[in-house]
Scaffold this active site. Sequence first.
Site, PDB file in Angstrom:
ATOM      1  N   TRP A 102       0.820  -1.219   0.000  1.00 33.43           N
ATOM      2  CA  TRP A 102       0.000   0.000   0.000  1.00 33.43           C
ATOM      3  C   TRP A 102       0.849   1.262   0.000  1.00 33.43           C
ATOM      4  O   TRP A 102       0.515   2.229  -0.696  1.00 33.43           O
ATOM      5  CB  TRP A 102      -0.995  -0.020   1.156  1.00 33.43           C
ATOM      6  CG  TRP A 102      -1.969  -1.135   0.981  1.00 33.43           C
ATOM      7  CD1 TRP A 102      -2.063  -2.274   1.716  1.00 33.43           C
ATOM      8  CD2 TRP A 102      -2.957  -1.268  -0.057  1.00 33.43           C
ATOM      9  NE1 TRP A 102      -3.041  -3.105   1.220  1.00 33.43           N
ATOM     10  CE2 TRP A 102      -3.609  -2.511   0.132  1.00 33.43           C
ATOM     11  CE3 TRP A 102      -3.347  -0.470  -1.127  1.00 33.43           C
ATOM     12  CZ2 TRP A 102      -4.635  -2.962  -0.710  1.00 33.43           C
ATOM     13  CZ3 TRP A 102      -4.366  -0.914  -1.970  1.00 33.43           C
ATOM     14  CH2 TRP A 102      -4.997  -2.147  -1.755  1.00 33.43           C
ATOM     15  N   ASP A 171      -1.465   7.061   5.670  1.00 33.19           N
ATOM     16  CA  ASP A 171      -2.578   6.187   5.308  1.00 33.19           C
ATOM     17  C   ASP A 171      -2.777   5.260   6.503  1.00 33.19           C
ATOM     18  O   ASP A 171      -1.912   4.436   6.806  1.00 33.19           O
ATOM     19  CB  ASP A 171      -2.221   5.390   4.050  1.00 33.19           C
ATOM     20  CG  ASP A 171      -3.241   4.304   3.724  1.00 33.19           C
ATOM     21  OD1 ASP A 171      -4.274   4.216   4.414  1.00 33.19           O
ATOM     22  OD2 ASP A 171      -2.990   3.535   2.775  1.00 33.19           O
ATOM     23  N   LYS A 195     -12.402  -1.458   7.625  1.00 31.51           N
ATOM     24  CA  LYS A 195     -11.705  -2.470   8.418  1.00 31.51           C
ATOM     25  C   LYS A 195     -12.051  -2.284   9.899  1.00 31.51           C
ATOM     26  O   LYS A 195     -12.614  -3.166  10.530  1.00 31.51           O
ATOM     27  CB  LYS A 195     -10.203  -2.372   8.207  1.00 31.51           C
ATOM     28  CG  LYS A 195      -9.834  -2.595   6.737  1.00 31.51           C
ATOM     29  CD  LYS A 195      -8.440  -2.146   6.437  1.00 31.51           C
ATOM     30  CE  LYS A 195      -8.161  -2.079   4.953  1.00 31.51           C
ATOM     31  NZ  LYS A 195      -8.361  -3.322   4.204  1.00 31.51           N
TER      32      LYS A 195
HETATM   33  N1  PMP Z   1      -4.261   1.393   2.142  1.00 29.58           N
HETATM   34  C1  PMP Z   1      -4.260   0.322   2.947  1.00 29.58           C
HETATM   35  C2  PMP Z   1      -3.271   0.272   4.068  1.00 29.58           C
HETATM   36  C3  PMP Z   1      -5.180  -0.698   2.744  1.00 29.58           C
HETATM   37  O1  PMP Z   1      -5.180  -1.767   3.551  1.00 29.58           O
HETATM   38  C4  PMP Z   1      -6.124  -0.608   1.693  1.00 29.58           C
HETATM   39  C5  PMP Z   1      -7.178  -1.668   1.448  1.00 29.58           C
HETATM   40  N2  PMP Z   1      -6.874  -2.934   1.796  1.00 29.58           N
HETATM   41  C6  PMP Z   1      -6.066   0.513   0.862  1.00 29.58           C
HETATM   42  C7  PMP Z   1      -5.142   1.485   1.119  1.00 29.58           C
HETATM   43  C8  PMP Z   1      -7.034   0.679  -0.274  1.00 29.58           C
HETATM   44  O2  PMP Z   1      -8.238   1.053   0.293  1.00 29.58           O
HETATM   45  P1  PMP Z   1      -9.594   1.292  -0.488  1.00 29.58           P
HETATM   46  O3  PMP Z   1     -10.036  -0.038  -0.962  1.00 29.58           O
HETATM   47  O4  PMP Z   1     -10.466   1.901   0.549  1.00 29.58           O
HETATM   48  O5  PMP Z   1      -9.319   2.219  -1.610  1.00 29.58           O
END
Ligand code: PMP
Length: 360
Positions: A102, A171, A195
């Site tokens: 991520w 994030d 989450k």
């Molecule tokens: N950042 C992290 C740390 C994540 O775990 C996730 C989703 N698993 C995302 C970004 C992407 O998130 P979204 O699906 O809400 O765009």
Amino acid sequence: MTRVHNFCAGPCTLPLSVLEEVQAELVDFRGSGMSLIEMSHRSTEYSAVHMDTLALFREVFGVPDAFSILLLQGGATLQFAMVPMNLLGPGEQAAYVRSGTWGNGAQDDAAHHGEVYTAWDGRDLRYARMPADAELALRDGTRYLHVTSNETIEGIRFSEFPGVDVPLVADMSSDYLSRPIPWNRFDLVYGGVQKNLGPAGLGVVVVRDAVLERTNRDLGSYLRFDQHAAKDSLMNTPPMFAIYTMGKVLAWIRDLGGAGAMADRGARRSGAVYEAIDTSDGFYRGPAEVAHRSHMNVVFRLPDEKLDARFAEQAAGEGLVNLKGHRSVGGIRASIYNAMPDDGVEALVNFMSSFAEANA
Ligand code: PMP
């Protein structure tokens, strides 16, 4: 009714009491004769829910008055782009920590919208840990340093956030509101709520007001942080159901003691699973360095892939579901977000012990 223990990485388990409250209110919302998802977002009933949810988020996460809280769609992924679009002025640069799937994704998306560079890359360490402050290569005049507080797939976290001269942007998707944070170091935090905090469809951005005063105005209205802040996130139709449900989860967290209590809860519950790993004589092995282990996503492997698969399958048979690791890394991943009941963790630890005994 049989509820399983759901270890999915997200969307994931919500508190049962929240689901029951939503169910009870669904058809006739507080005597209005309609459900919340059928009413105007300008209605008195919804406005109260919206403003209460914003206030609760501030209270439970200890967000100082100097920050605005924005309720947006597009999840964390939209923020990968929206943050540099808003924060990076002409000639400014942002630094990124490449800490895993991520963090890398955030930097790769940001590169479309401004000048970004790598402050640290964990690839050669196979993303087994986060960087120490001294390892961060920061250039003079860097506008912000982007970190991923918890890497959901690799199972690592910053146990301490960097203490550097550059403002932080984080994030926090996979450990949102799972611990108090040092707000003074941050210009902005963001995350999807699916989450730790609610259903999918909602991202929350917490941004310093002083930053809003100089964000980019040359963007379509939805992309402008300042516009959302000026309108209390009611510039357009917000994701009402997700906001309403998050409000209930926030009240549940408040009643349990808030962000500090969630931090204790996360340490205790992930600790129980790490202990099961560490006392298994090498049957279970986690790739993360001990001090960097995630309190939300416990990642481990068994001696071979066949055993990984058998573990996940047999666990599912016992009502412990979604334990298969992410397809990019394999193995097992137990996501233990705020709402996972203690029973679920206990059942997992017991299962790990009996599985190891039968298969070691
Ligand atoms: N950042 C992290 C740390 C994540 O775990 C996730 C989703 N698993 C995302 C970004 C992407 O998130 P979204 O699906 O809400 O765009």
